[in-house]
Design a protein around this motif. Structure first.
Motif, PDB file in Angstrom:
ATOM      1  N   LEU A  32       0.823  -1.207   0.000  1.00  0.00           N
ATOM      2  CA  LEU A  32       0.000   0.000   0.000  1.00  0.00           C
ATOM      3  C   LEU A  32       0.860   1.262   0.000  1.00  0.00           C
ATOM      4  N   ALA A  91      -8.067  -3.965   0.996  1.00  0.00           N
ATOM      5  CA  ALA A  91      -6.947  -4.625   0.310  1.00  0.00           C
ATOM      6  C   ALA A  91      -6.641  -5.974   0.943  1.00  0.00           C
ATOM      7  N   CYS A  95      -7.001  -9.430  -1.497  1.00  0.00           N
ATOM      8  CA  CYS A  95      -5.824 -10.246  -1.798  1.00  0.00           C
ATOM      9  C   CYS A  95      -6.047 -11.733  -1.541  1.00  0.00           C
TER      10      CYS A  95
END
Length: 235
Positions: A32, A91, A95
Motif C-alpha cells: 500500500l 486490500a 488479496c
C-alpha cells in the motif's frame, strides 16, 4: 484448515514467532505504501490525467462524500485516518485471490489492533475539536448519573468492532474451506467471489462505524448561535 493466520508459523526462535498475520500485515502495508507513492508521484492538475490518478480521485472523492454523509462537518480532516482504515481492510480481503494468502483480518489480534486505533482516534479528534474539558463533559451528558454508562459504552463498542470484523472474516474463510473439502470446485469459487464482496462490505461498515463514533465524540455538537433579536414593533 487454519482457524487463524496466527497458526501459520514461518519462523520461530524461542518464544519469538513470526507468523502469517505479521508477515501478511507488513507485506500489505509495504504494498500500500509503495503503491500510494507510485500513484501520487506524478499527479497532474491539467485536463489530461493518467488512469491511475482518475482512479485515485474517484476513491478519495467517494470516501470524502461518505464521511460527510455521516455528519462530520470537515470530512477532509478525517480522510487520512478513515481512508487508511478502509483501504487496509479492503486490500487485505481482496488479496484472498492470491494462492496461499490468508487475510490478516482473520486474526483476532489484527481486528483488536484496528479497533484500538478507533478507540484512540475517537478521544483524539474529540479533544482536538472541543478541547479536553469540553470532551470530558460529554461523559456527563445528559446528567452525571450517565458517567459509568458512557464509559462502558466507549469500551464495549471497541470490543464490538473487533469481534464483528474478526467473526465475519473468520466465518467466511471457514465456510470456503469446508466447501472445498465436501463439494466440487465450482461452488467454492462462487463462494470465494461472494467472500470478496463480503470483505468489501466489512471494510465499508468498519470505516463508517469509526466515522459514526468520531462524529458522536465531536457531538457533531454544533454550537447554537444566538438568534438575532426581533425588530421592535413600530408605534
Amino acid at each position: 484448515m487454519h482457524l487463524s493466520p496466527d497458526e501459520i508459523i514461518f519462523w520461530q526462535y524461542g518464544f519469538v514467532k513470526l507468523n502469517a498475520t505479521i508477515v501478511y500485515t507488513w507485506g500489505l502495508l509495504l504494498v500500500l505504501t509503495v503503491g500510494a507513492k507510485l500513484i501520487t508521484c506524478q499527479l497532474s492538475t491539467s485536463l489530461q490525467r493518467s488512469r491511475w490518478q482518475n482512479f485515485l480521485e474517484i476513491i478519495v472523492t467517494g470516501i470524502v462524500q461518505q464521511i460527510a454523509e455521516v455528519g462530520l462537518r470537515h470530512p477532509k480532516n478525517y480522510l487520512g485516518f478513515l481512508g487508511t482504515l478502509f483501504l487496509f481492510i479492503a486490500a487485505a480481503n481482496l488479496c484472498t485471490v492470491i494462492p496461499g494468502y490468508e487475510p490478516p483480518t482473520g486474526s483476532l489480534s489484527t481486528t483488536v489492533a484496528l479497533a484500538l486505533c478507533v478507540f484512540v482516534a475517537v478521544p483524539w479528534f474529540g479533544i482536538e475539536n472541543q478541547g479536553l474539558r469540553g470532551y470530558l463533559k460529554t461523559f456527563l451528558e445528559p446528567t452525571w448519573i450517565m458517567l459509568p454508562f458512557n464509559i462502558i459504552s466507549e469500551l464495549s463498542r471497541t470490543l464490538a468492532l473487533a469481534v464483528r470484523l474478526f467473526g465475519n472474516m473468520m466465518s467466511g474463510a471457514m465456510i470456503i474451506a469446508i466447501l472445498l473439502t465436501i463439494t466440487p470446485f465450482l461452488f467454492p469459487i462462487v463462494m470465494t467471489l461472494l467472500g470478496l464482496l463480503t470483505g468489501m462490505v466489512q471494510a465499508y461498515i468498519f470505516s463508517i462505524l469509526a466515522a459514526v463514533y468520531i462524529a458522536a465524540a465531536l457531538g457533531d455538537r454544533k454550537r447554537k448561535t444566538p438568534s438575532p433579536p426581533l425588530p421592535a414593533a413600530k408605534t
